[in-house]
Write a protein that holds these residues in place. Structure first.
Motif, PDB file in Angstrom:
ATOM      1  N   LEU A   1      12.791   4.462   1.623  1.00 30.15           N
ATOM      2  CA  LEU A   1      12.757   5.115   2.937  1.00 30.15           C
ATOM      3  C   LEU A   1      11.343   5.583   3.275  1.00 30.15           C
ATOM      4  CD1 LEU A   1      14.281   6.380   5.375  1.00 30.15           C
ATOM      5  CD2 LEU A   1      14.508   8.427   3.964  1.00 30.15           C
ATOM      6  N   PHE A   2      10.682   6.207   2.300  1.00 26.71           N
ATOM      7  CA  PHE A   2       9.319   6.681   2.523  1.00 26.71           C
ATOM      8  C   PHE A   2       8.346   5.519   2.728  1.00 26.71           C
ATOM      9  CE2 PHE A   2      10.615  10.451  -0.319  1.00 26.71           C
ATOM     10  CZ  PHE A   2      11.159  11.126   0.756  1.00 26.71           C
ATOM     11  N   VAL A   3       8.557   4.454   1.991  1.00 19.02           N
ATOM     12  CA  VAL A   3       7.706   3.269   2.122  1.00 19.02           C
ATOM     13  C   VAL A   3       7.843   2.688   3.525  1.00 19.02           C
ATOM     14  CG1 VAL A   3       7.402   0.873   1.368  1.00 19.02           C
ATOM     15  CG2 VAL A   3       7.611   2.699  -0.319  1.00 19.02           C
TER      16      VAL A   3
ATOM     17  N   ILE B   1      11.599  10.668  -9.047  1.00 15.58           N
ATOM     18  CA  ILE B   1      12.853  10.456  -8.328  1.00 15.58           C
ATOM     19  C   ILE B   1      12.631   9.291  -7.373  1.00 15.58           C
ATOM     20  CG2 ILE B   1      14.542  11.466  -6.772  1.00 15.58           C
ATOM     21  CD1 ILE B   1      13.743  14.195  -7.980  1.00 15.58           C
ATOM     22  N   ARG B   2      13.337   8.182  -7.605  1.00 17.50           N
ATOM     23  CA  ARG B   2      13.076   6.934  -6.901  1.00 17.50           C
ATOM     24  C   ARG B   2      14.035   6.675  -5.736  1.00 17.50           C
ATOM     25  NH1 ARG B   2       8.261   5.555  -8.081  1.00 17.50           N
ATOM     26  NH2 ARG B   2       8.738   3.550  -7.210  1.00 17.50           N
TER      27      ARG B   2
ATOM     28  N   ARG C   1       0.836  -1.206   0.000  1.00 15.32           N
ATOM     29  CA  ARG C   1       0.000   0.000   0.000  1.00 15.32           C
ATOM     30  C   ARG C   1       0.871   1.256   0.000  1.00 15.32           C
ATOM     31  NH1 ARG C   1      -3.178  -2.948   3.515  1.00 15.32           N
ATOM     32  NH2 ARG C   1      -2.198  -2.028   5.325  1.00 15.32           N
ATOM     33  N   ALA C   2       1.886   1.243   0.844  1.00 14.34           N
ATOM     34  CA  ALA C   2       2.784   2.398   0.924  1.00 14.34           C
ATOM     35  C   ALA C   2       3.527   2.591  -0.395  1.00 14.34           C
ATOM     36  CB  ALA C   2       3.771   2.214   2.078  1.00 14.34           C
ATOM     37  N   TYR C   3       3.983   1.502  -0.983  1.00 15.99           N
ATOM     38  CA  TYR C   3       4.727   1.568  -2.237  1.00 15.99           C
ATOM     39  C   TYR C   3       3.848   2.108  -3.367  1.00 15.99           C
ATOM     40  CZ  TYR C   3       7.740   0.105  -6.093  1.00 15.99           C
ATOM     41  OH  TYR C   3       8.529   0.085  -7.207  1.00 15.99           O
ATOM     42  N   ALA C   4       2.598   1.732  -3.383  1.00 18.87           N
ATOM     43  CA  ALA C   4       1.676   2.173  -4.433  1.00 18.87           C
ATOM     44  C   ALA C   4       1.508   3.690  -4.435  1.00 18.87           C
ATOM     45  CB  ALA C   4       0.321   1.490  -4.262  1.00 18.87           C
TER      46      ALA C   4
END
Length: 70
Positions: free
Chosen positions: A51-53, A45-46, A35-38
């Motif tokens: 980290l955000f996920v 910018i990847r 869900r976070a990755y989506a």
């Protein structure tokens, strides 16, 4: 960051979260990571996506625990 490197980091993040949240199933952790990755699919910018996920997925099991207590 290559897609393979990103996926490798996501698997490591899932493993870490499984250890950090022993009361949560791997399936639930994996779902939180997905869900976070989506949310970052459209990000150009990847470099910081893993980290955000992780930060977002860490919040998910905590929110479930606090909701269960109410």
């Amino acid at each position: 960051m290559s897609a393979v490197a990103e996926q490798t980091l996501l698997m490591e993040i899932t493993g870490t979260l499984v250890q950090d949240f022993p009361g949560t199933t791997r399936v639930d952790i994996d779902a939180a990571v997905r869900r976070a990755y989506a949310r970052f699919d459209a990000s150009r910018i990847r470099d910081f996506v893993p980290l955000f996920v992780e930060k977002r997925a860490r919040r998910d099991p905590r929110e479930r625990c606090s909701a269960a207590l109410v």
